[in-house]
Design an enzyme around this catalytic site. Structure first.
Site, PDB file in Angstrom:
ATOM      1  CB  SER A 122      -6.486   7.176  -0.282  1.00 47.63           C
ATOM      2  OG  SER A 122      -7.009   7.353  -1.772  1.00 47.63           O
ATOM      3  CE  LYS A 158     -11.902   5.711   3.383  1.00 43.36           C
ATOM      4  NZ  LYS A 158     -10.797   5.437   2.226  1.00 43.36           N
ATOM      5  CB  SER A 175      -9.814   6.296  10.663  1.00 43.70           C
ATOM      6  OG  SER A 175     -10.544   5.331   9.461  1.00 43.70           O
TER       7      SER A 175
END
Lengths: 412, 199
Positions: free
Chosen positions: B12, B16, B84
């Site tokens: 986190s 991304k 993921s």
């Protein structure tokens, strides 16, 4: 003993500053080199910007021959601009010419050589290089440069608001450049080794005020950067002389620098004087110009006429020469193309090139609607006051395009 | 042009979503059809109701992978930006999708904690958020990603260029000749020249 040449480029360092810092003890190595050798005035290219000046240096040719007239160039016959690339050069560099004699050059951080193409030796491109993996030839050196955290340039956007960060980046970048020189010194076989330090230009753009004013809070830190540059130069020359006592050393800048007082936006002036108009509300690009536009400017002082006529050129020269600000003349010279550009590509160049007096920074922006403005983020601007320092007499007031010939002449 | 899936995985706050949007913009400029599946958004609709147990996380990743597969086989570049954390779930997607490129957004935990724009790491450290990847839940870094970007020490432009270069090398997106400039490079050169007052 075979001839070897060491070249150190100090981007944007004016002769006067070099002498002043050498005298003041900030640059003791240069003080020694000036004392032992000869410091010459050097004429920067017109316009006095790195892309044109360094390309003139590396090719030994006038812009009318090498075809680079700015950081942007007009696509012939269109109203589109493009960014010149190294592969555009239609003439060889002096590294290529020396290569025909079997001589090899190692060239580090040379502006305007991106994306790299092979040269006889090794090349690490400088500004405007983006990807290191397209800035390094041969590619086998890439991993080592990455490992030493080599980077092409500092973050000029962040520099606008964070001078301390700029200085940190300049120091780190300089250290990485020295590591790169040390690596290539032994890793490659070379006859000419050239390193360009571009941090001086970046510093002077953003911190000229700190350089000039002893009371500026970053003054000492700025001087420390020049001490570091001087230290690097001293170590390189010392090693060079120890290993190649018959070798020759050159240091040069591609243009000078001075304090900026006012930005002068030529397109806003052309608009106010009725030479240029926009089609609608949109500004900022050549595509927004109205068909009635007769003259437009590209950075810094390149004027393109549509269509070109001698009458219009004469009119513009007269009116620009009369341009003043606060009772001071702004324009130092307006050059006709044929007076400064010679060669088969001269026709691609601007019809007129304006040069301003120190303090007036010519801009080709299409976004501004006022002719004059105080500089928003920068305190330094380019001028023509370049230098050439050599350990032997070369010649006074040379054009930067003439330096390569002197280097090549050392290899009979 | 054939579609494919670009899968960005990482902790986190590792960048991304930012990279997904930047790559999306660059690919749109090259004429690609692109869709971004952002983990935070997916959890509000497609995976609403799922929690953060391993089973729920795997279900979430499988669902995103399923949509990516549909998009990819219909000529769309599907960009997934999701933590993921588990190798097994990512490997299953890779196998099912086929044309799949994995990007590891690698950023050390200390940098993430220092950045922490949403205050999540601070809350997780105080035990206010359970099953927080990197703090109280595991993250299994990819063993063989196609691309690794070091988002703690590399700027966004560098990361984006590396991803795009990889896609070019894999023949998934059109490139340009070696000595020319790509569209995003031209935009970046313009930006740098503008920063120095040359445009």
């Amino acid at each position: 003993m075979p001839m070897k040449v060491l070249i150190l480029g100090l981007d944007g360092v004016p002769r006067g500053l070099l002498e002043r810092l050498a005298r003041a003890g900030v640059m003791p190595s240069f003080a020694r080199l000036i004392g032992e050798g000869t410091l010459h005035d050097l004429r920067a290219s017109i316009p006095e910007i790195s892309s044109v000046s360094w390309t003139s240096f590396m090719t030994g040719a006038n812009p009318g021959i090498h075809g680079v007239f700015g950081f942007t160039d007009l696509v012939p016959g269109t109203m589109r601009i493009r960014f010149p690339r190294f592969s555009d050069l239609e003439v060889p560099t002096f590294w290529d010419r020396l290569g025909r004699q079997g001589l090899r050059s190692v060239v580090l951080n040379q502006p305007s050589t991106y994306p790299v193409r092979p040269i006889p030796g090794a090349l690490v491109a400088g500004f405007v290089a983006l990807d290191l993996d397209r800035a390094v030839y041969p590619a086998r050196h890439l991993a080592r440069l990455e490992a030493m955290r080599y980077r092409v340039d500092v973050d000029s956007r962040r520099a606008q608001s964070d001078r301390t960060h700029l200085l940190e980046e300049l120091e780190a970048t300089l250290a990485a450049r020295e590591a790169a020189v040390d690596y290539f010194w032994t890793e490659e076989r070379w006859d000419v080794l050239e390193l360009v330090i571009t941090g001086t230009d970046r510093l002077q753009h953003f911190l000229w005020d700190a350089l000039e004013a002893a009371e500026h809070p970053l003054h000492e830190r700025v001087l420390a950067y020049y001490r570091a540059v001087d230290g690097l130069a001293g170590r390189l020359v010392e090693r060079f002389r120890a290993e190649h006592p018959a070798g020759r050393f050159f240091a040069l800048s591609d243009h000078g620098f001075t304090r900026v007082r006012q930005e002068v936006r030529l397109n806003a002036w052309l608009e106010a004087e009725g030479y240029l108009a926009f089609q609608g509300e949109e500004r900022g690009a050549l595509s927004a110009l109205a068909p009635s536009t007769r003259v437009f400017a590209l950075d810094p002082g390149r004027l393109y006429l549509r269509p070109a006529s001698e009458a219009l050129r004469t009119e513009l020269i007269e009116r620009l020469t009369a341009l003043g600000f606060g009772g001071e003349p702004v324009v130092r010279a307006v050059h006709r193309r044929e007076a400064i550009y010679h060669g088969p590509l001269a026709e691609r160049g601007p019809d007129l090139v304006v040069q301003a007096h120190d303090g007036f920074d010519l801009k080709g922006t299409l976004k501004a609607d006022s002719v004059f403005a105080a500089p928003a983020t920068m305190s330094g601007m380019h001028n023509s006051e370049a230098f050439l320092l050599a350990d032997h007499r070369v010649g006074d007031n040379l054009d930067i395009a003439e330096v390569a010939g002197h280097i090549e002449a050392l290899f009979p | 042009m054939k579609g494919f899936t670009l899968w960005l995985t990482g902790l986190s706050g590792s960048g991304k979503s930012t990279l997904a949007r930047e790559v999306e913009a660059a690919l749109l400029e090259r004429g690609c059809r692109v869709e971004v599946l952002d983990g935070d958004e997916v959890r509000q609709n497609l995976s609403a109701g799922l929690g953060f147990s391993r089973a729920d996380r795997d279900t979430n990743i499988r669902r995103i992978g399923y949509v990516c597969r549909l998009l990819s086989r219909n000529g769309v570049v599907a960009i997934a930006a999701a933590i993921s954390p588990y190798r097994e779930a990512r490997a299953a997607n890779r196998a099912a999708i086929g044309r799949y490129v994995e990007v590891h957004c690698d950023c050390d935990l200390e940098t993430l904690k220092a950045r922490d724009p949403k205050g999540l790491y601070a809350r997780a450290a105080q035990g206010e958020i359970a099953n927080f990847t990197g703090i109280s839940d595991p993250y299994e870094p990819p063993e063989h990603p196609e691309v690794v970007v070091h988002t703690g020490r590399e700027d966004v432009e560098t990361c984006v260029r590396r991803i795009l270069r990889t896609l070019e090398r894999l023949g998934l997106v059109p490139g340009v000749d070696a000595e020319g400039y790509r569209p995003e490079e031209e935009a970046e050169i313009a930006r740098r020249l503008e920063d120095l007052g040359y445009l």
